[in-house]
Design a protein around this motif. Structure first.
Motif, PDB file in Angstrom:
ATOM      1  N   ALA A   1       0.834  -1.205   0.000  1.00 58.55           N
ATOM      2  CA  ALA A   1       0.000   0.000   0.000  1.00 58.55           C
ATOM      3  C   ALA A   1       0.870   1.258   0.000  1.00 58.55           C
ATOM      4  O   ALA A   1       0.557   2.248  -0.656  1.00 58.55           O
ATOM      5  CB  ALA A   1      -0.929  -0.001   1.212  1.00 58.55           C
TER       6      ALA A   1
ATOM      7  N   ARG B   1       3.922   1.506  -1.288  1.00 57.55           N
ATOM      8  CA  ARG B   1       4.496   1.689  -2.630  1.00 57.55           C
ATOM      9  C   ARG B   1       3.456   2.227  -3.596  1.00 57.55           C
ATOM     10  O   ARG B   1       3.724   3.135  -4.384  1.00 57.55           O
ATOM     11  CB  ARG B   1       5.056   0.359  -3.140  1.00 57.55           C
ATOM     12  N   ALA B   2       2.258   1.662  -3.538  1.00 52.74           N
ATOM     13  CA  ALA B   2       1.203   2.108  -4.451  1.00 52.74           C
ATOM     14  C   ALA B   2       0.869   3.579  -4.202  1.00 52.74           C
ATOM     15  O   ALA B   2       0.722   4.364  -5.140  1.00 52.74           O
ATOM     16  CB  ALA B   2      -0.042   1.243  -4.278  1.00 52.74           C
TER      17      ALA B   2
ATOM     18  N   GLN C   1       3.377   5.875  -5.622  1.00 54.06           N
ATOM     19  CA  GLN C   1       3.374   5.954  -7.089  1.00 54.06           C
ATOM     20  C   GLN C   1       2.172   6.719  -7.638  1.00 54.06           C
ATOM     21  O   GLN C   1       2.279   7.396  -8.655  1.00 54.06           O
ATOM     22  CB  GLN C   1       3.414   4.540  -7.690  1.00 54.06           C
ATOM     23  N   ASP C   2       1.020   6.583  -6.993  1.00 55.80           N
ATOM     24  CA  ASP C   2      -0.172   7.268  -7.504  1.00 55.80           C
ATOM     25  C   ASP C   2      -1.237   7.311  -6.407  1.00 55.80           C
ATOM     26  O   ASP C   2      -1.943   6.337  -6.165  1.00 55.80           O
ATOM     27  CB  ASP C   2      -0.705   6.529  -8.744  1.00 55.80           C
TER      28      ASP C   2
ATOM     29  N   ILE D   1      -4.093   8.946  -6.151  1.00 58.37           N
ATOM     30  CA  ILE D   1      -5.496   8.834  -6.543  1.00 58.37           C
ATOM     31  C   ILE D   1      -5.850   7.384  -6.860  1.00 58.37           C
ATOM     32  O   ILE D   1      -6.863   6.860  -6.391  1.00 58.37           O
ATOM     33  CB  ILE D   1      -5.789   9.768  -7.731  1.00 58.37           C
ATOM     34  N   MET D   2      -4.963   6.718  -7.611  1.00 56.92           N
ATOM     35  CA  MET D   2      -5.240   5.320  -7.937  1.00 56.92           C
ATOM     36  C   MET D   2      -5.238   4.475  -6.671  1.00 56.92           C
ATOM     37  O   MET D   2      -6.033   3.547  -6.539  1.00 56.92           O
ATOM     38  CB  MET D   2      -4.208   4.794  -8.945  1.00 56.92           C
ATOM     39  N   ALA D   3      -4.360   4.800  -5.749  1.00 57.24           N
ATOM     40  CA  ALA D   3      -4.340   4.061  -4.488  1.00 57.24           C
ATOM     41  C   ALA D   3      -5.708   4.133  -3.821  1.00 57.24           C
ATOM     42  O   ALA D   3      -6.236   3.142  -3.331  1.00 57.24           O
ATOM     43  CB  ALA D   3      -3.252   4.620  -3.570  1.00 57.24           C
ATOM     44  N   GLN D   4      -6.302   5.333  -3.838  1.00 59.46           N
ATOM     45  CA  GLN D   4      -7.641   5.466  -3.251  1.00 59.46           C
ATOM     46  C   GLN D   4      -8.654   4.627  -4.012  1.00 59.46           C
ATOM     47  O   GLN D   4      -9.539   4.021  -3.426  1.00 59.46           O
ATOM     48  CB  GLN D   4      -8.095   6.927  -3.294  1.00 59.46           C
ATOM     49  N   LEU D   5      -8.502   4.610  -5.334  1.00 57.87           N
ATOM     50  CA  LEU D   5      -9.492   3.897  -6.151  1.00 57.87           C
ATOM     51  C   LEU D   5      -9.431   2.379  -5.983  1.00 57.87           C
ATOM     52  O   LEU D   5     -10.371   1.691  -6.335  1.00 57.87           O
ATOM     53  CB  LEU D   5      -9.332   4.274  -7.630  1.00 57.87           C
ATOM     54  N   VAL D   6      -8.306   1.849  -5.484  1.00 58.84           N
ATOM     55  CA  VAL D   6      -8.311   0.410  -5.191  1.00 58.84           C
ATOM     56  C   VAL D   6      -8.693   0.159  -3.723  1.00 58.84           C
ATOM     57  O   VAL D   6      -8.679  -0.979  -3.262  1.00 58.84           O
ATOM     58  CB  VAL D   6      -6.972  -0.302  -5.516  1.00 58.84           C
ATOM     59  N   GLY D   7      -9.012   1.233  -3.008  1.00 53.24           N
ATOM     60  CA  GLY D   7      -9.520   1.052  -1.656  1.00 53.24           C
ATOM     61  C   GLY D   7      -8.489   1.223  -0.557  1.00 53.24           C
ATOM     62  O   GLY D   7      -8.723   0.821   0.585  1.00 53.24           O
ATOM     63  N   ILE D   8      -7.336   1.801  -0.900  1.00 57.37           N
ATOM     64  CA  ILE D   8      -6.331   2.044   0.134  1.00 57.37           C
ATOM     65  C   ILE D   8      -6.720   3.298   0.907  1.00 57.37           C
ATOM     66  O   ILE D   8      -7.085   4.307   0.317  1.00 57.37           O
ATOM     67  CB  ILE D   8      -4.930   2.210  -0.503  1.00 57.37           C
ATOM     68  N   ASN D   9      -6.642   3.213   2.231  1.00 55.00           N
ATOM     69  CA  ASN D   9      -6.885   4.378   3.068  1.00 55.00           C
ATOM     70  C   ASN D   9      -5.574   5.168   3.140  1.00 55.00           C
ATOM     71  O   ASN D   9      -4.661   4.830   3.896  1.00 55.00           O
ATOM     72  CB  ASN D   9      -7.338   3.927   4.454  1.00 55.00           C
TER      73      ASN D   9
END
Ligand SMILES: Nc1ncnc2c1ncn2[C@@H]1O[C@H](COP(=O)(O)OP(=O)(O)OP(=O)(O)O)[C@@H](O)[C@H]1O
Ligand SMILES: [Mg+2]
Lengths: 235, 302
Positions: free
Chosen positions: B177, B179-180, B183-184, B186-194
């Motif tokens: 989480a 690393r993601a 890197q990005d 917004i995308m991290a949020q879109l996969v459900g990372i808090n």
């Protein structure tokens, strides 16, 4: 399934969405078309909770999700494939898929789902240990969709999946979207600038201009509509 | 030139490099995730050192084994510093998440001054002796002229921390989480990372490794004051930039390069210029590699 009422979203003082209403029923493919800067991406980002709206309502299966954080919305099955694909560039293809399943715990089923997306897009299987950033545009779009599928979407939001891709790849991706819709019964909300293709793929369509919905109809009717033909289909 | 002296300087450089690396990790991780130079990070290291000093002082009269006292002091220092790091993020940076970057940077400088002065008031500016708690390791006797016990402990601990840290980043859920998110976001949020939780965890880890560095250096040097965090913080920051800010391997490499440069520079040229070497070297490297040794040329935004 997804119902948007009088949604207004701002960037600072700039109003990007000026009270829009959209409804997507279960099992449908609904498209939203509009010119650059109309507010299509903003609509999706508001729904996903990344850019919270200032007013209005977003209902998912009857539940109010307005103002919820993205990590609360994702487990409800609303998954977005954002504009520009946003592949994690330094993660491998496999790791990107893992990230799609970030909130899931059912490891055995996750493994089967990886196999499923590799069947849909065999090229990804060949590239599984390659860094996401090194994939071609088409492969990245396939990966972006696959990553979203790993989250087990009940409704999939797609933001311009055709952007910058060769026609043959675009066709391939749209075929897969239709297949997912038909076989998995996944509802799809598709944002596109390629109005022709979008209206031929979807059941229902909305037309957006500078933050407002100006038309809503079945795709059949929209394809025949004079204004749509002139403005979006280049006829 | 004799080789014993060379080895001594080499080990001295590795020791310095280890401490810099433990601090630089926090700089580079925080930068990687929220693009903030956390100027107050060195202060966390200093607070780690003071916490260990106070705890070991309090336990000195209990008759416990000194090694045990040292371990307890270290653990308390890590936990306490981590809570400082997390609190700092909450009150000084989180409210400014959407503000211009300069605002957060100024907030960081303010935080640094606040913590320094707070410790200055509480502990005065005098150097305070740090107790010798670790007995000499017998197996180091034959090489005691080139490496002492605390140096050995610093090297081993740093190696262990680096390995654990690498495993954490590579294989754990929170590591992925992180690393993601780097890197990005917004995308991290879109996969459900808090993302807020990831940022908090980043401060927690960064503060913990800095505190470990603070405890280790105190037992090595034997004295501390409120200012040690500022100096070490700047050096570790230089190391992080040298290696390529935002890059974790870069921060470690930069730290060892810097530590060795300083050690050989002071040993063979002159100790008067100790602090000059760091910056001279930084400037030279940045002329040839503007984004640092392992940094990416420029961030591509699609
Ligand atoms: N982060 C932002 N900050 C400020 N304004 C923004 C931001 N993102 C979008 N806008 C503005 O909001 C409006 C709608 O943008 P949006 O990206 O939603 O349009 P779009 O329909 O997706 O366009 P495109 O087809 O080019 O992707 C535009 O005027 C844009 O300039
Ligand atoms: Mg857009």
């Amino acid at each position: 399934m997804l119902k948007i009422e009088k949604l207004e979203t701002y960037y600072g003082n700039i109003q990007a969405l000026k009270g829009i209403d959209i409804e997507v029923s279960e099992g449908e493919i609904v498209t939203l078309i509009g010119a650059n800067g109309a507010g299509k991406t903003t609509t999706l980002m508001s729904i996903s909770g990344v850019v919270p709206p200032r007013s209005g309502k977003i209902l998912l299966n009857g539940e109010d999700i307005t103002g919820k954080a993205p990590d609360e919305i994702v487990p409800m099955g609303l998954i977005q494939v954002p504009e520009g694909r946003r592949i994690f560039p330094d993660l491998t293809v496999s790791e990107n898929l893992d990230m799609g399943a970030f909130l899931r715990k059912d490891d055995a089923q996750i493994k089967r789902d990886v196999e499923y997306v590799f069947e849909l897009f065999p090229i990804l299987s060949e590239r599984r240990n390659q860094r996401g950033g090194t994939l071609s545009g088409g492969e990245q779009q396939m990966l972006a969709i696959s990553r979203a599928l790993m989250a087990k979407p009940r409704i999939l939001l797609l933001d311009e999946p055709s952007l910058g891709l060769a026609p043959i790849i675009v066709q391939q991706i749209f075929d897969i979207v239709k297949k997912i819709n038909e076989e998995q019964k996944t509802t799809v909300f598709l944002v596109e600038q390629n109005a022709n293709l979008a209206l031929k793929t979807a059941h229902k369509g909305y037309v957006m201009e500078t933050g407002r919905i100006t038309m809503a109809d079945t795709c059949e009717n929209l394809l025949k509509n004079d204004e749509v033909q002139k403005a979006y289909l280049g006829m | 030139m004799n080789s014993t002296y060379f080895i001594e300087l080499f080990l001295g450089g590795l020791t310095r490099g280890s401490i810099y690396a433990l601090i630089a990790l926090g700089y580079t991780m925080v930068y990687g995730i929220i693009q903030l130079i956390n100027f107050a990070h060195g202060e966390i290291y200093m607070i780690g050192a003071f916490t260990a000093l106070i705890v070991s002082g309090a336990l000195a009269f209990t008759g416990l084994d000194p090694v045990l006292i040292f371990l307890i002091a270290a653990v308390v220092a890590v936990v306490w510093s981590a809570s400082y790091g997390i609190t700092m993020e909450k009150i000084a940076y989180k409210p400014l998440r959407k503000a211009p970057r300069l605002s957060a940077l100024i907030s960081a400088i303010g935080m640094s001054m606040f913590l320094q002065n707070y410790v200055l008031l509480a502990q005065t500016s005098d150097f305070q002796p740090f107790p010798e708690l670790i007995p000499d390791l017998a197996f180091l006797d034959p090489v005691s002229n080139i490496m002492n016990t605390t140096q050995f402990i610093i090297l081993v601990t740093t190696a262990v921390v680096m390995i654990l840290f690498t495993l954490l980043i590579r294989y754990t859920r929170i590591g992925k989480a992180m690393r993601a998110t780097a890197q990005d976001k917004i995308m991290a949020q879109l996969v459900g990372i808090n993302v807020n939780r990831v940022i908090m965890f980043t401060f927690l880890i960064g503060s913990s490794t800095a505190a470990i560095g603070g405890v280790l250096i105190s037992s090595h040097v034997g004295q501390i004051n409120f200012y040690i965090g500022f100096i070490a913080g700047i050096k570790a920051f230089v190391a992080a930039v040298l290696g390529g800010i935002g890059s974790i391997p870069g921060a470690v490499l930069g730290s060892f390069v810097l530590g060795l440069t300083e050690s050989f520079g002071t040993g063979y040229i002159s100790s008067d210029y100790e602090d000059v070497f760091a910056f001279a070297f930084l400037i030279i490297i940045l002329i040839f590699r503007p984004s640092g040794l392992l940094g990416k040329p420029t961030k591509k935004k699609v």
